[in-house]
Design a protein around this motif. Sequence first.
Motif, PDB file in Angstrom:
ATOM      1  N   GLU A  93      70.039  21.171  20.083  1.00  0.00           N
ATOM      2  CA  GLU A  93      69.175  21.006  18.914  1.00  0.00           C
ATOM      3  C   GLU A  93      68.279  22.241  18.857  1.00  0.00           C
ATOM      4  O   GLU A  93      67.697  22.609  19.866  1.00  0.00           O
ATOM      5  N   PRO A  94      68.156  22.876  17.700  1.00  0.00           N
ATOM      6  CA  PRO A  94      67.269  24.045  17.608  1.00  0.00           C
ATOM      7  C   PRO A  94      65.850  23.685  18.049  1.00  0.00           C
ATOM      8  O   PRO A  94      65.357  22.604  17.739  1.00  0.00           O
ATOM      9  N   LEU A  95      65.233  24.578  18.800  1.00  0.00           N
ATOM     10  CA  LEU A  95      63.891  24.347  19.320  1.00  0.00           C
ATOM     11  C   LEU A  95      62.927  25.342  18.693  1.00  0.00           C
ATOM     12  O   LEU A  95      63.273  26.510  18.493  1.00  0.00           O
ATOM     13  N   ALA A  96      61.722  24.875  18.440  1.00  0.00           N
ATOM     14  CA  ALA A  96      60.674  25.789  17.989  1.00  0.00           C
ATOM     15  C   ALA A  96      60.428  26.807  19.096  1.00  0.00           C
ATOM     16  O   ALA A  96      60.616  26.506  20.280  1.00  0.00           O
ATOM     17  N   ALA A  97      60.016  27.999  18.722  1.00  0.00           N
ATOM     18  CA  ALA A  97      59.797  29.059  19.709  1.00  0.00           C
ATOM     19  C   ALA A  97      58.805  28.628  20.778  1.00  0.00           C
ATOM     20  O   ALA A  97      58.986  28.918  21.970  1.00  0.00           O
ATOM     21  N   SER A  98      57.767  27.891  20.403  1.00  0.00           N
ATOM     22  CA  SER A  98      56.769  27.445  21.378  1.00  0.00           C
ATOM     23  C   SER A  98      57.362  26.442  22.365  1.00  0.00           C
ATOM     24  O   SER A  98      57.040  26.465  23.557  1.00  0.00           O
ATOM     25  N   VAL A  99      58.232  25.565  21.874  1.00  0.00           N
ATOM     26  CA  VAL A  99      58.884  24.584  22.744  1.00  0.00           C
ATOM     27  C   VAL A  99      59.834  25.297  23.695  1.00  0.00           C
ATOM     28  O   VAL A  99      59.857  25.028  24.898  1.00  0.00           O
ATOM     29  N   ALA A 113      59.667  28.356  24.730  1.00  0.00           N
ATOM     30  CA  ALA A 113      58.872  29.108  25.708  1.00  0.00           C
ATOM     31  C   ALA A 113      58.308  28.177  26.782  1.00  0.00           C
ATOM     32  O   ALA A 113      58.328  28.497  27.980  1.00  0.00           O
ATOM     33  N   ALA A 114      57.826  27.002  26.371  1.00  0.00           N
ATOM     34  CA  ALA A 114      57.262  26.047  27.330  1.00  0.00           C
ATOM     35  C   ALA A 114      58.344  25.530  28.280  1.00  0.00           C
ATOM     36  O   ALA A 114      58.114  25.412  29.497  1.00  0.00           O
ATOM     37  N   LEU A 115      59.517  25.249  27.749  1.00  0.00           N
ATOM     38  CA  LEU A 115      60.618  24.764  28.594  1.00  0.00           C
ATOM     39  C   LEU A 115      61.088  25.869  29.539  1.00  0.00           C
ATOM     40  O   LEU A 115      61.381  25.612  30.714  1.00  0.00           O
ATOM     41  N   HIS A 116      61.162  27.097  29.031  1.00  0.00           N
ATOM     42  CA  HIS A 116      61.553  28.223  29.881  1.00  0.00           C
ATOM     43  C   HIS A 116      60.568  28.382  31.040  1.00  0.00           C
ATOM     44  O   HIS A 116      60.968  28.562  32.190  1.00  0.00           O
ATOM     45  N   GLU A 117      59.291  28.306  30.735  1.00  0.00           N
ATOM     46  CA  GLU A 117      58.272  28.422  31.780  1.00  0.00           C
ATOM     47  C   GLU A 117      58.407  27.274  32.781  1.00  0.00           C
ATOM     48  O   GLU A 117      58.284  27.474  33.994  1.00  0.00           O
ATOM     49  N   ALA A 118      58.703  26.079  32.287  1.00  0.00           N
ATOM     50  CA  ALA A 118      58.820  24.905  33.159  1.00  0.00           C
ATOM     51  C   ALA A 118      59.978  25.025  34.141  1.00  0.00           C
ATOM     52  O   ALA A 118      59.892  24.535  35.263  1.00  0.00           O
ATOM     53  N   VAL A 119      61.074  25.677  33.738  1.00  0.00           N
ATOM     54  CA  VAL A 119      62.213  25.793  34.652  1.00  0.00           C
ATOM     55  C   VAL A 119      62.144  27.054  35.510  1.00  0.00           C
ATOM     56  O   VAL A 119      62.918  27.199  36.453  1.00  0.00           O
ATOM     57  N   SER A 120      61.217  27.956  35.219  1.00  0.00           N
ATOM     58  CA  SER A 120      61.169  29.242  35.922  1.00  0.00           C
ATOM     59  C   SER A 120      60.337  29.251  37.192  1.00  0.00           C
ATOM     60  O   SER A 120      60.508  30.114  38.043  1.00  0.00           O
ATOM     61  N   ASP A 121      59.422  28.311  37.339  1.00  0.00           N
ATOM     62  CA  ASP A 121      58.562  28.253  38.513  1.00  0.00           C
ATOM     63  C   ASP A 121      59.414  27.978  39.751  1.00  0.00           C
ATOM     64  O   ASP A 121      60.160  27.015  39.796  1.00  0.00           O
ATOM     65  N   ALA A 122      59.307  28.851  40.759  1.00  0.00           N
ATOM     66  CA  ALA A 122      60.190  28.741  41.926  1.00  0.00           C
ATOM     67  C   ALA A 122      59.475  28.245  43.181  1.00  0.00           C
ATOM     68  O   ALA A 122      59.823  28.606  44.291  1.00  0.00           O
ATOM     69  N   VAL A 123      58.485  27.383  43.027  1.00  0.00           N
ATOM     70  CA  VAL A 123      57.761  26.844  44.178  1.00  0.00           C
ATOM     71  C   VAL A 123      58.697  25.960  45.004  1.00  0.00           C
ATOM     72  O   VAL A 123      59.459  25.171  44.471  1.00  0.00           O
ATOM     73  N   ALA A 124      58.620  26.092  46.323  1.00  0.00           N
ATOM     74  CA  ALA A 124      59.448  25.265  47.212  1.00  0.00           C
ATOM     75  C   ALA A 124      58.992  23.808  47.130  1.00  0.00           C
ATOM     76  O   ALA A 124      57.790  23.531  47.138  1.00  0.00           O
ATOM     77  N   PRO A 125      59.926  22.873  47.025  1.00  0.00           N
ATOM     78  CA  PRO A 125      59.546  21.471  46.866  1.00  0.00           C
ATOM     79  C   PRO A 125      58.963  20.864  48.144  1.00  0.00           C
ATOM     80  O   PRO A 125      59.403  21.169  49.250  1.00  0.00           O
ATOM     81  N   THR A 126      57.970  20.021  47.949  1.00  0.00           N
ATOM     82  CA  THR A 126      57.420  19.197  49.025  1.00  0.00           C
ATOM     83  C   THR A 126      57.331  17.781  48.480  1.00  0.00           C
ATOM     84  O   THR A 126      57.299  17.582  47.264  1.00  0.00           O
ATOM     85  N   LEU A 127      57.305  16.812  49.370  1.00  0.00           N
ATOM     86  CA  LEU A 127      57.239  15.419  48.947  1.00  0.00           C
ATOM     87  C   LEU A 127      55.811  15.110  48.508  1.00  0.00           C
ATOM     88  O   LEU A 127      54.901  15.112  49.326  1.00  0.00           O
ATOM     89  N   PRO A 128      55.585  14.883  47.204  1.00  0.00           N
ATOM     90  CA  PRO A 128      54.221  14.740  46.691  1.00  0.00           C
ATOM     91  C   PRO A 128      53.637  13.331  46.850  1.00  0.00           C
ATOM     92  O   PRO A 128      53.181  12.721  45.887  1.00  0.00           O
ATOM     93  N   ILE A 129      53.672  12.818  48.072  1.00  0.00           N
ATOM     94  CA  ILE A 129      53.045  11.532  48.381  1.00  0.00           C
ATOM     95  C   ILE A 129      51.918  11.846  49.358  1.00  0.00           C
ATOM     96  O   ILE A 129      52.181  12.272  50.490  1.00  0.00           O
ATOM     97  N   PRO A 130      50.642  11.666  48.936  1.00  0.00           N
ATOM     98  CA  PRO A 130      49.517  12.117  49.759  1.00  0.00           C
ATOM     99  C   PRO A 130      49.440  11.479  51.147  1.00  0.00           C
ATOM    100  O   PRO A 130      49.201  12.164  52.131  1.00  0.00           O
ATOM    101  N   ASP A 131      49.673  10.170  51.237  1.00  0.00           N
ATOM    102  CA  ASP A 131      49.547   9.475  52.515  1.00  0.00           C
ATOM    103  C   ASP A 131      50.774   9.732  53.390  1.00  0.00           C
ATOM    104  O   ASP A 131      51.913   9.463  52.984  1.00  0.00           O
TER     105      ASP A 131
END
Length: 200
Positions: free
Chosen positions: A32-38, A40-58
């Motif tokens: 589906e065609p996406l607005a340029a802002s959408v 860009a936001a999706l591209h940024e969301a998939v580009s972050d290369a932080v190593a995963p950790t289990l996000p459960i504080p306790d």
Amino acid sequence: MPAHSSGLRALIAGLALTLCSGAAQAGAQQYEPLAASVRAALHEAVSDAVAPTLPIPDAGERSLWLTEMSRRLQKRIPDENYRKALLTSIHYEATRAGLDPQLVLGLIQVESNFRKYAISSASARGYMQVMPFWTRVIGDGDAEKLFHMQTNLRFGCVILRHYLDREQGDLYMTLGRYNGSRGRAPYPNAVFAAQQNWKI
């Protein structure tokens, strides 16, 4: 016994066999065609290369979740280290996208039965059965990366979140859109049923 009753039982048995057989269940996510802002936001969301950790504080809850989910996944993925890395990545990517990790586990069970190299008849790839066009729309165009564990989970969760936003929080319609079967019940119902397997 009424004929329709035995026919219904056969249909349910066939669906159960299909879901358990390991066949990739993805439909075709639709471009589906996406607005340029959408875009860009999706591209940024998939580009972050932080190593995963289990996000459960306790620490105790973190250990309990990982141990229990690992036990449930053991038959499908015998390698303990890989299994725990996969579960950590699933929880991380789901949480990062604002999704329920148990829902994402259910979706993966239905989509690929936890097969990293699954390819559907519609050419969707990997654990979350992401269509290759997404790598051109919001990635670097390399569809082979969809076989990389974290990349596949990152794309799948970001796309699912995008669809959830488009459907204004309606999870039933979101799952249908993700599968390319929007408005039809079998796929969302299968994911909701599979999600129950991952509840603690």
